[in-house]
Design a protein around this motif. Structure first.
Motif, PDB file in Angstrom:
ATOM      1  N   LEU A   1       0.839  -1.192   0.000  1.00  0.00           N
ATOM      2  CA  LEU A   1       0.000   0.000   0.000  1.00  0.00           C
ATOM      3  C   LEU A   1       0.875   1.243   0.000  1.00  0.00           C
ATOM      4  CD1 LEU A   1      -2.784  -0.985   2.573  1.00  0.00           C
ATOM      5  CD2 LEU A   1      -2.931  -0.976   0.084  1.00  0.00           C
ATOM      6  N   ALA A   2       0.505   2.221  -0.823  1.00  0.00           N
ATOM      7  CA  ALA A   2       1.268   3.463  -0.910  1.00  0.00           C
ATOM      8  C   ALA A   2       0.958   4.345   0.299  1.00  0.00           C
ATOM      9  CB  ALA A   2       0.921   4.191  -2.206  1.00  0.00           C
ATOM     10  N   ASN A   3       1.972   5.121   0.722  1.00  0.00           N
ATOM     11  CA  ASN A   3       1.782   6.037   1.848  1.00  0.00           C
ATOM     12  C   ASN A   3       1.642   7.484   1.405  1.00  0.00           C
ATOM     13  OD1 ASN A   3       4.378   6.788   1.136  1.00  0.00           O
ATOM     14  ND2 ASN A   3       5.358   5.745   2.870  1.00  0.00           N
ATOM     15  N   GLY A   4       1.573   7.702   0.089  1.00  0.00           N
ATOM     16  CA  GLY A   4       1.420   9.057  -0.424  1.00  0.00           C
ATOM     17  C   GLY A   4       2.728   9.797  -0.585  1.00  0.00           C
ATOM     18  N   LYS A   5       3.839   9.179  -0.165  1.00  0.00           N
ATOM     19  CA  LYS A   5       5.168   9.777  -0.308  1.00  0.00           C
ATOM     20  C   LYS A   5       6.007   8.912  -1.241  1.00  0.00           C
ATOM     21  CE  LYS A   5       4.948  11.494   4.451  1.00  0.00           C
ATOM     22  NZ  LYS A   5       5.610  11.491   5.782  1.00  0.00           N
ATOM     23  N   ILE A   6       7.216   9.369  -1.538  1.00  0.00           N
ATOM     24  CA  ILE A   6       8.111   8.566  -2.373  1.00  0.00           C
ATOM     25  C   ILE A   6       8.540   7.329  -1.588  1.00  0.00           C
ATOM     26  CG2 ILE A   6      10.387   8.468  -3.446  1.00  0.00           C
ATOM     27  CD1 ILE A   6      10.045  11.314  -4.338  1.00  0.00           C
ATOM     28  N   GLN A   7       8.320   6.159  -2.186  1.00  0.00           N
ATOM     29  CA  GLN A   7       8.677   4.888  -1.560  1.00  0.00           C
ATOM     30  C   GLN A   7       9.707   4.164  -2.409  1.00  0.00           C
ATOM     31  OE1 GLN A   7       4.125   4.240  -0.812  1.00  0.00           O
ATOM     32  NE2 GLN A   7       5.199   2.595   0.275  1.00  0.00           N
ATOM     33  N   LYS A   8      10.525   3.376  -1.741  1.00  0.00           N
ATOM     34  CA  LYS A   8      11.601   2.659  -2.426  1.00  0.00           C
ATOM     35  C   LYS A   8      11.388   1.154  -2.286  1.00  0.00           C
ATOM     36  CE  LYS A   8      14.922   6.346  -1.366  1.00  0.00           C
ATOM     37  NZ  LYS A   8      16.185   6.665  -0.669  1.00  0.00           N
ATOM     38  N   PHE A   9      11.870   0.435  -3.288  1.00  0.00           N
ATOM     39  CA  PHE A   9      11.796  -1.027  -3.269  1.00  0.00           C
ATOM     40  C   PHE A   9      13.038  -1.590  -3.940  1.00  0.00           C
ATOM     41  CE2 PHE A   9      10.666  -5.068  -5.339  1.00  0.00           C
ATOM     42  CZ  PHE A   9      10.341  -5.800  -4.204  1.00  0.00           C
ATOM     43  N   LYS A  10      13.762  -2.466  -3.227  1.00  0.00           N
ATOM     44  CA  LYS A  10      14.990  -3.054  -3.765  1.00  0.00           C
ATOM     45  C   LYS A  10      14.670  -4.324  -4.535  1.00  0.00           C
ATOM     46  CE  LYS A  10      18.183  -1.210  -0.310  1.00  0.00           C
ATOM     47  NZ  LYS A  10      18.867  -0.335  -1.295  1.00  0.00           N
ATOM     48  N   VAL A  11      15.221  -4.428  -5.740  1.00  0.00           N
ATOM     49  CA  VAL A  11      15.030  -5.594  -6.608  1.00  0.00           C
ATOM     50  C   VAL A  11      16.360  -6.328  -6.725  1.00  0.00           C
ATOM     51  CG1 VAL A  11      14.384  -6.405  -8.896  1.00  0.00           C
ATOM     52  CG2 VAL A  11      13.228  -4.420  -7.917  1.00  0.00           C
ATOM     53  N   LYS A  12      16.380  -7.583  -6.298  1.00  0.00           N
ATOM     54  CA  LYS A  12      17.581  -8.406  -6.458  1.00  0.00           C
ATOM     55  C   LYS A  12      17.536  -9.086  -7.812  1.00  0.00           C
ATOM     56  CE  LYS A  12      18.467  -9.281  -1.564  1.00  0.00           C
ATOM     57  NZ  LYS A  12      18.679 -10.322  -0.517  1.00  0.00           N
ATOM     58  N   LEU A  13      18.570  -8.872  -8.612  1.00  0.00           N
ATOM     59  CA  LEU A  13      18.600  -9.401  -9.971  1.00  0.00           C
ATOM     60  C   LEU A  13      19.192 -10.812  -9.983  1.00  0.00           C
ATOM     61  CD1 LEU A  13      18.304  -6.316 -10.382  1.00  0.00           C
ATOM     62  CD2 LEU A  13      19.630  -6.574 -12.477  1.00  0.00           C
ATOM     63  N   PRO A  14      18.627 -11.720 -10.760  1.00  0.00           N
ATOM     64  CA  PRO A  14      19.243 -13.043 -10.917  1.00  0.00           C
ATOM     65  C   PRO A  14      20.642 -12.904 -11.510  1.00  0.00           C
ATOM     66  CG  PRO A  14      17.015 -12.998 -11.821  1.00  0.00           C
ATOM     67  CD  PRO A  14      17.387 -11.583 -11.538  1.00  0.00           C
ATOM     68  N   GLN A  15      21.561 -13.699 -11.034  1.00  0.00           N
ATOM     69  CA  GLN A  15      22.944 -13.602 -11.502  1.00  0.00           C
ATOM     70  C   GLN A  15      23.264 -14.713 -12.497  1.00  0.00           C
ATOM     71  OE1 GLN A  15      25.013 -10.893 -10.496  1.00  0.00           O
ATOM     72  NE2 GLN A  15      22.929 -10.308  -9.927  1.00  0.00           N
TER      73      GLN A  15
END
Length: 701
Positions: free
Chosen positions: A258-272
């Motif tokens: 759920l969004a909080n109305g502010k800028i949110q970050k999400f880390k994506v781990k890439l397959p190696q």
């Protein structure tokens, strides 16, 4: 009793260990190890990855006025635009048909990889307006016609139809009837089956069971599938699931939040492993105000975006992790999805020479297309569903073969039944997409007879030994072979051939060498046999010793097992006491205005092994949990007494005397136990009654 049980278990473990050691000695003595050499010729056959040739897909959308209520935010429009962008990774073509009671929108198939054409199609879809009545037959007829005219044998034609209602032409000005629309539906299904067009249907409102049943009927007749979607994310999941059958890879959901109305970050781990391209897709239930990737990289680009979604793509990523950021309306649901394009191949290893009727051991693994590294231990490749086939080149006979998977690859066992040239096909399907590998050719011949094998055997003096020559010289020419035997220097044995059987008699002590010869008109085979003639003790001493050790082990196990049964029987008798009398409980709950009622438990209803206070309270349907009640045990003592023991820190009294921890106390008729539960703010009085020494309603003897 518990200590004796533990001792018995320890003794049994000792017996088991001794037995294993003895049996190992037995096997060594009974079956001496002979020298052997195993030769294995292998060759690597690097296979080429073959994937599906893509698809021709027409998105067929119901744009009738009812869609204003079903999809007020027009998210179905954005999801079609997003899937058009997703289709750009592969040899796909995309078209669009929007129908109400007319064909209001129609866009011919375009190459989804062409960014300019793809943008034009998305803009066209974005201009769709929801209005008018519903004519499903008209929409299907147009879509099937579009795929039939632009048919490409290398691509799979499919229709993805989204609708929220049945055909309704009551207020239409087109002059068409619902019967005409139904005729068009039936004709469209017939044309779709003829042209191998699969129709997938998605009902956008599961409240209308009739329309869902109707859409399912359409799909099943064309080998498609019907779905029901009640939310934007579910619609994405459904369409993505459909496209996964025709894409190089499918979208994989990483998280939904759920969004909080502010800028949110999400880390994506890439397959190696083997990544050619990697995509990150943000889908929101509200308008995305901003979105991006924190890490700067010239290979990262935005390949698609609209009101509710944004797609980023990176070519040959080197990072192990990327950080996405976004901002949207507070409370909006946001889904993070990824999609990878993998560059991998396959390696197939097997014996160069294989014979019919023999088990051929094969190994297959996925490998990085650039480095050749084995990828089978990577998560993406562990999840692939693989099917293996052996195909005869001449007869085209196809046999499915089983395989066992581990982190190193797939280990396959195959027993060919006929000679000839074979190749092997490996079909795979999973989140990486689907495709197949094809091996080179391998020639399989009929099994050749043994030609260099040396046999040896031992027989007792004055005893006979027989050999089946058809089994020794096993091949398809057995019926044509003629057998003979030649004795070398020595006279320890007498040997003769009777039809297909070699008979040897131990004449005197010693060693004798024998040549066994098998001949056809064109071929000659020979096996050298060494026969040792010895005394009964020399020949069978290993078996005698092994049998003696085995007997000792079995006898020891039997003795200890009998001891165990004796101890178990003693324990059983010790537990055969029976409860009698009644236990009455009074409750005082200082934290509640409503005290629990008085309870009574007839102890003869409980087994002689004892019962906990927790069990009594539970059977009395006491909902409150009294902390520690499971550590208060009640056992029968004799016909007029019971025993109580606990494992708590104080809080239990017999009258006014504290009952020590782990010290059993015996209750006679009229005794009272007080149990305090400080955690619950409660106290229980347990009164034992056994007036008259009655047991099960009878006078005790």
């Amino acid at each position: 009793m518990c200590e004796r049980d533990e001792d018995m278990k320890w003794h049994l473990k000792q017996i088991f260990f001794i037995s294993i050691v003895c049996l190992q000695v037995l096997c060594i003595l009974a079956f001496p190890i002979s020298d052997c050499v195993i030769a294995k010729d292998t060759s690597d056959s690097v296979l080429t990855m073959q994937q599906t040739e893509g698809c021709d897909i027409v998105f067929l959308l119901d744009i009738s006025g009812s869609m204003k209520n079903t999809d007020p935010n027009r998210i179905s429009i954005d999801i079609m635009k997003m899937m058009t962008d997703i289709c750009s990774s592969g040899n796909n073509r995309v078209g669009f048909v929007g129908y109400n009671d007319t064909i209001a929108y129609s866009y011919s198939l375009i190459d989804a990889a062409d960014k300019k054409k793809r943008t034009e199609l998305k803009n066209y879809i974005g201009n769709v307006e929801f209005k008018g009545e519903t004519d499903i037959g008209l929409g299907l007829k147009k879509s099937v016609s579009m795929l039939s005219k632009g048919k490409n044998n290398n691509r799979t034609p499919i229709i993805c139809m989204l609708s929220d209602g049945e055909t309704d032409l009551a207020n239409s000005n087109t002059g068409r009837t619902e019967e005409q629309s139904q005729d068009d539906v039936e004709q469209s299904i017939s044309a779709a089956k003829k042209n191998n067009i699969k129709i997938y249907t998605v009902g956008l409102n599961n409240q209308f069971s009739e329309i869902l049943d109707y859409l399912e009927t359409i799909s099943k007749q064309t080998n498609g599938q019907a779905y029901a979607a009640t939310s934007p994310f579910q619609l994405l999941e459904i369409i993505n699931g459909i496209m996964a059958n025709y894409q190089t890879s499918a979208l994989v959901n990483q998280t939904t939040e759920l969004a909080n109305g502010k800028i949110q970050k999400f880390k994506v781990k890439l397959p190696q492993c083997s990544l050619r391209k990697y995509r990150m897709v943000i889908l929101s239930s509200s308008k995305i105000e901003t979105a991006g990737i924190l890490e700067e990289n010239e290979r990262i680009k935005k390949i698609g975006n609209a009101k509710f979604y944004t797609i980023f793509e990176i070519e040959k990523p080197k990072n192990k992790e990327l950080t996405l950021y976004y901002k949207t309306k507070k409370g909006a649901a946001v889904s993070m999805n990824t999609q990878g394009e993998y560059e991998f191949t396959g390696t197939f290893e097997m014996k160069d020479k294989m014979n019919t009727g023999e088990n051929a051991e094969l190994t297959f693994w996925f490998a990085d297309g650039q480095t050749g590294e084995n990828l089978c231990n990577q998560k993406e490749f562990k999840d692939l569903n693989c099917t293996f086939y052996a195909i005869h080149e001449d007869t085209k006979t196809q046999v499915q073969i089983s395989a066992k998977q581990d982190k190193e690859g797939y280990f396959i066992e195959f027993i060919p039944r006929e000679e000839g040239k074979y190749y092997f096909l490996i079909k795979y399907k999973g989140s990486l997409g689907e495709g197949f590998y094809k091996s080179g050719e391998y020639e399989i011949k009929n099994k050749e007879p043994q030609t260099v094998n040396k046999l040896q055997n031992r027989i007792c003096i004055q005893k006979d030994k027989q050999y089946n020559l058809n089994k020794i010289f096993e091949n398809k020419f057995n019926k044509e072979m003629e057998y003979s035997v030649v004795l070398e220097d020595g006279d320890s044995i007498v040997a003769k051939i009777d039809k297909d059987t070699l008979k040897i008699h131990g004449k005197q002590l010693g060693t004798q060498k024998v040549k066994i010869i098998a001949e056809t008109e064109k071929e000659k085979y020979q096996i050298d046999l060494t026969v040792y003639v010895g005394t009964f003790w020399e020949i069978y001493q290993e078996y005698i010793i092994a049998a003696a050790i085995g007997s000792i082990v079995c006898f020891t196990i039997l003795i200890y097992f009998l001891l165990y049964l004796i101890q178990k029987n003693k324990k059983k008798k010790a537990l055969e006491k029976e409860f009698c009398g009644t236990l009455i409980g009074y409750f005082t709950d200082v934290k509640s205005a409503n005290d629990l009622p008085m309870m009574a438990w007839r102890l003869e209803n409980y087994p002689g092994v004892g019962v906990t206070l927790y069990t009594l309270l539970k059977e009395g349907k006491v909902k409150d949990y009294f902390l520690g009640a499971e550590r208060i045990w009640i056992y029968p003592y004799n016909e007029s007494k019971i025993t109580i023991v606990h494992n708590l820190q104080g809080s239990i009294f017999l009258g006014n005397k504290l009952v020590e921890k782990n010290i059993p106390v015996h209750l006679c008729d009229g005794d009272v136990i007080y149990v305090c539960f400080e955690e619950n703010g409660a106290e229980i009085e347990l009164h034992y009654r056994n007036t008259g020494g009655l047991k099960n309603g009878r006078e005790l003897e």
